[in-house]
Design a protein around this motif. Structure first.
Motif, PDB file in Angstrom:
ATOM      1  N   GLY A   1       0.491   5.628  -0.423  1.00  0.00           N
ATOM      2  CA  GLY A   1      -0.360   6.790  -0.654  1.00  0.00           C
ATOM      3  C   GLY A   1      -1.838   6.456  -0.585  1.00  0.00           C
ATOM      4  O   GLY A   1      -2.667   7.091  -1.260  1.00  0.00           O
ATOM      5  N   GLY A   2      -2.168   5.437   0.227  1.00  0.00           N
ATOM      6  CA  GLY A   2      -3.573   5.054   0.352  1.00  0.00           C
ATOM      7  C   GLY A   2      -4.070   4.173  -0.770  1.00  0.00           C
ATOM      8  O   GLY A   2      -5.265   3.838  -0.808  1.00  0.00           O
ATOM      9  N   ASN A   3      -3.179   3.802  -1.680  1.00  0.00           N
ATOM     10  CA  ASN A   3      -3.571   2.979  -2.821  1.00  0.00           C
ATOM     11  C   ASN A   3      -2.868   1.622  -2.779  1.00  0.00           C
ATOM     12  O   ASN A   3      -1.781   1.486  -2.217  1.00  0.00           O
ATOM     13  CB  ASN A   3      -3.205   3.685  -4.134  1.00  0.00           C
ATOM     14  CG  ASN A   3      -3.922   5.006  -4.301  1.00  0.00           C
ATOM     15  OD1 ASN A   3      -5.128   5.094  -4.086  1.00  0.00           O
ATOM     16  ND2 ASN A   3      -3.185   6.045  -4.674  1.00  0.00           N
ATOM     17  N   ASP A   4      -3.517   0.628  -3.370  1.00  0.00           N
ATOM     18  CA  ASP A   4      -2.890  -0.682  -3.517  1.00  0.00           C
ATOM     19  C   ASP A   4      -1.944  -0.648  -4.698  1.00  0.00           C
ATOM     20  O   ASP A   4      -2.324  -0.240  -5.799  1.00  0.00           O
ATOM     21  CB  ASP A   4      -3.955  -1.763  -3.740  1.00  0.00           C
ATOM     22  CG  ASP A   4      -4.799  -2.001  -2.500  1.00  0.00           C
ATOM     23  OD1 ASP A   4      -4.255  -1.896  -1.392  1.00  0.00           O
ATOM     24  OD2 ASP A   4      -6.005  -2.272  -2.656  1.00  0.00           O
ATOM     25  N   ARG A   5      -0.698  -1.056  -4.479  1.00  0.00           N
ATOM     26  CA  ARG A   5       0.323  -1.052  -5.532  1.00  0.00           C
ATOM     27  C   ARG A   5       0.744  -2.486  -5.828  1.00  0.00           C
ATOM     28  O   ARG A   5       0.765  -3.337  -4.937  1.00  0.00           O
ATOM     29  CB  ARG A   5       1.541  -0.252  -5.085  1.00  0.00           C
ATOM     30  CG  ARG A   5       1.228   1.132  -4.537  1.00  0.00           C
ATOM     31  CD  ARG A   5       1.065   2.147  -5.619  1.00  0.00           C
ATOM     32  NE  ARG A   5       0.890   3.484  -5.081  1.00  0.00           N
ATOM     33  CZ  ARG A   5       0.680   4.557  -5.834  1.00  0.00           C
ATOM     34  NH1 ARG A   5       0.649   4.427  -7.143  1.00  0.00           N
ATOM     35  NH2 ARG A   5       0.519   5.741  -5.285  1.00  0.00           N
ATOM     36  N   LYS A   6       1.092  -2.743  -7.080  1.00  0.00           N
ATOM     37  CA  LYS A   6       1.504  -4.085  -7.452  1.00  0.00           C
ATOM     38  C   LYS A   6       2.448  -3.999  -8.647  1.00  0.00           C
ATOM     39  O   LYS A   6       2.145  -3.341  -9.650  1.00  0.00           O
ATOM     40  CB  LYS A   6       0.275  -4.923  -7.800  1.00  0.00           C
ATOM     41  CG  LYS A   6       0.535  -6.398  -8.011  1.00  0.00           C
ATOM     42  CD  LYS A   6      -0.746  -7.132  -8.377  1.00  0.00           C
ATOM     43  CE  LYS A   6      -1.755  -7.109  -7.247  1.00  0.00           C
ATOM     44  NZ  LYS A   6      -2.959  -7.926  -7.565  1.00  0.00           N
TER      45      LYS A   6
ATOM     46  N   LYS B   1       0.851  -1.188   0.000  1.00  0.00           N
ATOM     47  CA  LYS B   1       0.000   0.000   0.000  1.00  0.00           C
ATOM     48  C   LYS B   1       0.887   1.238   0.000  1.00  0.00           C
ATOM     49  O   LYS B   1       1.847   1.323   0.763  1.00  0.00           O
ATOM     50  CB  LYS B   1      -0.913   0.024   1.220  1.00  0.00           C
ATOM     51  CG  LYS B   1      -2.152  -0.847   1.082  1.00  0.00           C
ATOM     52  CD  LYS B   1      -3.127  -0.571   2.212  1.00  0.00           C
ATOM     53  CE  LYS B   1      -4.425  -1.343   2.008  1.00  0.00           C
ATOM     54  NZ  LYS B   1      -5.183  -0.830   0.853  1.00  0.00           N
TER      55      LYS B   1
END
Length: 214
Positions: free
Chosen positions: A164-169, A162
């Motif tokens: 910046g409040g976002n899910d990263r992949k 996670k």
């Protein structure tokens, strides 16, 4: 352009050989890589060398930079907490946060590739250079604990987190090259720049840290 008969034959032979090689290698429009000479082995890519080794070097350098910053404050009667809250521009992180981010990115770079959780460090800005150096040394100890077997082979491993409040992949190799290392070097460089801008006697050798000269 005119060619002799022998020259034309040589050109035709070369052209035919090139097409044959290209066809066998699956490149219909020509070779796009250098074929190593007979008997010469190609160098293998090591994710460990690309990820862990530079973080170890740069964290060691950062620890030395922090020592020089502390000595500069003592010699010039500068409040350490004030310098640690300094920043290059109002909308940028302060020095203490730059150091904190450097430590976090170094640990996460190898840790995520290896599948090993790093130690949980206090998510607060340090108010002294002793605390900042302790943070960096903890990160350095963790990175050094990672083994080649844990990291190598993770090029295509899915790295998820996670931010910046976002899910990263991202895939492991892309994560390392496009995100982790650029961020790590950004924060270390900015920490160096703040201190250099404020008169701490630093040079490029301080930034490089220990180098294995021959």
């Amino acid at each position: 352009m005119l060619f002799s008969e022998s020259g034309s034959n040589q050109l035709a032979q070369y052209s035919g050989l090139s097409k044959l090689l290209a066809s066998e290698l699956g490149h219909p429009y020509g070779l796009n890589h250098k074929i190593p000479p007979l008997g010469e082995a190609q160098m293998s890519y090591s994710l460990y060398d690309a990820a862990v080794t530079p973080c170890i070097q740069q964290l060691g350098a950062l620890a030395g930079i922090i020592d020089k910053a502390a000595a500069h404050c003592a010699a010039n009667k500068i409040e350490e907490s004030a310098l640690l809250q300094d920043r290059l521009y109002p909308d940028m992180f302060c020095l203490a946060r730059q150091i904190r981010q450097s430590a976090d990115f170094a640990m996460n770079t190898g840790g995520r590739l290896a599948g090993v959780a790093p130690p949980a460090l206090p998510p607060v800005d340090d108010a002294s250079f002793a605390a900042a150096k302790s943070r960096v040394e903890t990160a350095l100890g963790f990175v050094k604990s990672l083994t080649r077997e844990q990291v190598d082979g993770s090029e295509n491993k899915v790295i998820a987190w996670k931010g910046g409040g976002n899910d990263r992949k991202m895939k492991g190799n892309d994560y390392l090259q496009q995100f982790a290392l650029p961020n790590f070097y950004f924060f270390v460089t900015t920490a160096y720049d703040i201190l250099r801008h404020r008169g701490v006697p630093l040079g490029k050798r301080d930034f490089l840290g220990p180098v294995n000269w021959l």
